[in-house]
Design a protein around this motif. Sequence first.
Motif, mmCIF file in Angstrom:
data_model
loop_
_atom_site.group_PDB
_atom_site.id
_atom_site.type_symbol
_atom_site.label_atom_id
_atom_site.label_comp_id
_atom_site.label_asym_id
_atom_site.label_seq_id
_atom_site.Cartn_x
_atom_site.Cartn_y
_atom_site.Cartn_z
ATOM 1 N N LYS A 9 0.832 -1.184 0.000
ATOM 2 C CA LYS A 9 0.000 0.000 0.000
ATOM 3 C C LYS A 9 0.881 1.253 0.000
ATOM 4 O O LYS A 9 1.828 1.351 0.779
ATOM 5 C CB LYS A 9 -0.842 -0.045 1.273
ATOM 6 C CG LYS A 9 -2.022 0.860 1.279
ATOM 7 C CD LYS A 9 -3.103 0.255 2.141
ATOM 8 C CE LYS A 9 -3.539 1.218 3.234
ATOM 9 N NZ LYS A 9 -4.742 0.723 3.919
ATOM 10 N N ILE A 10 0.531 2.177 -0.869
ATOM 11 C CA ILE A 10 1.296 3.409 -0.947
ATOM 12 C C ILE A 10 0.673 4.451 -0.030
ATOM 13 O O ILE A 10 -0.480 4.837 -0.212
ATOM 14 C CB ILE A 10 1.331 3.969 -2.393
ATOM 15 C CG1 ILE A 10 1.896 2.927 -3.351
ATOM 16 C CG2 ILE A 10 2.121 5.266 -2.443
ATOM 17 C CD1 ILE A 10 3.244 2.400 -2.962
ATOM 18 N N VAL A 11 1.425 4.849 0.963
ATOM 19 C CA VAL A 11 0.945 5.841 1.911
ATOM 20 C C VAL A 11 1.851 7.069 1.830
ATOM 21 O O VAL A 11 3.053 6.975 2.045
ATOM 22 C CB VAL A 11 0.933 5.280 3.347
ATOM 23 C CG1 VAL A 11 0.327 6.293 4.303
ATOM 24 C CG2 VAL A 11 0.149 3.967 3.407
ATOM 25 N N LEU A 12 1.251 8.197 1.491
ATOM 26 C CA LEU A 12 2.017 9.437 1.349
ATOM 27 C C LEU A 12 2.028 10.213 2.656
ATOM 28 O O LEU A 12 1.005 10.286 3.344
ATOM 29 C CB LEU A 12 1.394 10.325 0.256
ATOM 30 C CG LEU A 12 1.407 9.758 -1.173
ATOM 31 C CD1 LEU A 12 0.592 10.663 -2.089
ATOM 32 C CD2 LEU A 12 2.830 9.607 -1.679
ATOM 33 N N ASP A 13 3.178 10.770 2.982
ATOM 34 C CA ASP A 13 3.293 11.686 4.113
ATOM 35 C C ASP A 13 2.962 13.079 3.591
ATOM 36 O O ASP A 13 3.778 13.715 2.916
ATOM 37 C CB ASP A 13 4.726 11.634 4.661
ATOM 38 C CG ASP A 13 4.901 12.479 5.918
ATOM 39 O OD1 ASP A 13 4.229 13.533 6.039
ATOM 40 O OD2 ASP A 13 5.706 12.084 6.779
ATOM 41 N N LEU A 14 1.759 13.539 3.879
ATOM 42 C CA LEU A 14 1.281 14.787 3.273
ATOM 43 C C LEU A 14 2.062 16.007 3.740
ATOM 44 O O LEU A 14 2.294 16.930 2.975
ATOM 45 C CB LEU A 14 -0.208 14.980 3.577
ATOM 46 C CG LEU A 14 -1.145 13.954 2.938
ATOM 47 C CD1 LEU A 14 -2.585 14.245 3.346
ATOM 48 C CD2 LEU A 14 -1.029 13.960 1.420
ATOM 49 N N ILE A 35 -7.347 13.959 -4.456
ATOM 50 C CA ILE A 35 -7.885 12.764 -3.787
ATOM 51 C C ILE A 35 -8.472 13.143 -2.424
ATOM 52 O O ILE A 35 -9.563 12.693 -2.065
ATOM 53 C CB ILE A 35 -6.800 11.678 -3.637
ATOM 54 C CG1 ILE A 35 -6.446 11.105 -5.015
ATOM 55 C CG2 ILE A 35 -7.278 10.566 -2.708
ATOM 56 C CD1 ILE A 35 -5.282 10.137 -4.992
ATOM 57 N N GLN A 36 -7.747 14.000 -1.687
ATOM 58 C CA GLN A 36 -8.269 14.447 -0.387
ATOM 59 C C GLN A 36 -9.649 15.079 -0.571
ATOM 60 O O GLN A 36 -10.567 14.834 0.216
ATOM 61 C CB GLN A 36 -7.338 15.496 0.215
ATOM 62 C CG GLN A 36 -6.126 14.926 0.900
ATOM 63 C CD GLN A 36 -5.424 16.001 1.702
ATOM 64 O OE1 GLN A 36 -4.760 16.856 1.125
ATOM 65 N NE2 GLN A 36 -5.577 15.978 3.008
ATOM 66 N N GLN A 37 -9.768 15.890 -1.628
ATOM 67 C CA GLN A 37 -11.012 16.579 -1.899
ATOM 68 C C GLN A 37 -12.129 15.584 -2.205
ATOM 69 O O GLN A 37 -13.232 15.694 -1.672
ATOM 70 C CB GLN A 37 -10.788 17.492 -3.096
ATOM 71 C CG GLN A 37 -11.651 18.715 -3.132
ATOM 72 C CD GLN A 37 -11.063 19.744 -4.086
ATOM 73 O OE1 GLN A 37 -10.552 19.386 -5.152
ATOM 74 N NE2 GLN A 37 -11.122 21.006 -3.710
ATOM 75 N N LEU A 47 -1.946 9.887 3.573
ATOM 76 C CA LEU A 47 -2.993 9.536 2.628
ATOM 77 C C LEU A 47 -2.611 8.251 1.906
ATOM 78 O O LEU A 47 -1.541 8.172 1.304
ATOM 79 C CB LEU A 47 -3.159 10.680 1.614
ATOM 80 C CG LEU A 47 -4.328 10.570 0.632
ATOM 81 C CD1 LEU A 47 -5.659 10.874 1.320
ATOM 82 C CD2 LEU A 47 -4.142 11.524 -0.547
ATOM 83 N N SER A 48 -3.486 7.263 1.997
ATOM 84 C CA SER A 48 -3.269 6.021 1.239
ATOM 85 C C SER A 48 -3.820 6.218 -0.167
ATOM 86 O O SER A 48 -4.940 6.700 -0.320
ATOM 87 C CB SER A 48 -4.019 4.857 1.896
ATOM 88 O OG SER A 48 -3.621 4.687 3.239
ATOM 89 N N ILE A 49 -3.052 5.858 -1.153
ATOM 90 C CA ILE A 49 -3.552 6.049 -2.518
ATOM 91 C C ILE A 49 -3.738 4.726 -3.252
ATOM 92 O O ILE A 49 -3.112 3.724 -2.932
ATOM 93 C CB ILE A 49 -2.690 7.019 -3.345
ATOM 94 C CG1 ILE A 49 -1.316 6.429 -3.667
ATOM 95 C CG2 ILE A 49 -2.555 8.360 -2.652
ATOM 96 C CD1 ILE A 49 -0.638 7.177 -4.792
#
Length: 88
Positions: A9-14, A35-37, A47-49
């Motif tokens: 799983k790709i998780v971004l550090d916002l 995506i957040q929106q 955020l997991s993408i």
Amino acid sequence: GVRHEPTNKIVLDLEKLYDQSSEDLAYVARYARAIQQQRGDYNGRVLSIRADDLRALAIVYDFSPSALVERLTEAGVTVADPRSLFNS
Ligand code: C2E
Ligand code: C2E
Ligand code: C2E
């Protein structure tokens, strides 16, 4: 028994992603905001993408998906274990 690998799983550090001034990751940051929106997910530090979205983004950068993940990891904007952020 079944080994639970850390998922791909790709998780971004916002925080790190949005702090990045590097021109390079501007599309990733813009995509993450979109995506957040769509999710109404504004309170997260991470955020997991979707894998599908990663593939689409990789096309924009003319990378393979795994090369894009590598690039993101080098830039320090991914999180290997999101839970670690909350226990530190
Ligand atoms: P949708 O694709 O029809 O998904 C509806 C709802 O199903 C989502 O609402 C979410 O609660 C759940 N859902 C769908 N796929 C997953 C998944 O892989 N994991 C989890 N945990 N839940 C999932 P949500 O989050 O409010 O999103 C609303 C709509 O916004 C989605 O409708 C989709 O059209 C879009 N969207 C949200 N996030 C993304 C994304 O990361 N990529 C893309 N391409 N679209 C997204
Ligand atoms: P995890 O996937 O390792 O995520 C750990 C924590 O990172 C989550 O704690 C949440 O605070 C944060 N996080 C990860 N992805 C996102 C994201 O896209 N947006 C936001 N705002 N935060 C994110 P949390 O919510 O207490 O969840 C704990 C665990 O519960 C998750 O660990 C996961 O294993 C599971 N979980 C929670 N929500 C979902 C879900 O929608 N789908 C699935 N399959 N598992 C979920
Ligand atoms: P996750 O929630 O742990 O979901 C893992 C995988 O299960 C997803 O990988 C997807 O292949 C499948 N999956 C989960 N829920 C659904 C669903 O409602 N419909 C479909 N067709 N498949 C589903 P994927 O797509 O690579 O997503 C990775 C992570 O990104 C998800 O992990 C979740 O944390 C996040 N995510 C993806 N799409 C959405 C969304 O629409 N809304 C939210 N809130 N989170 C999403």
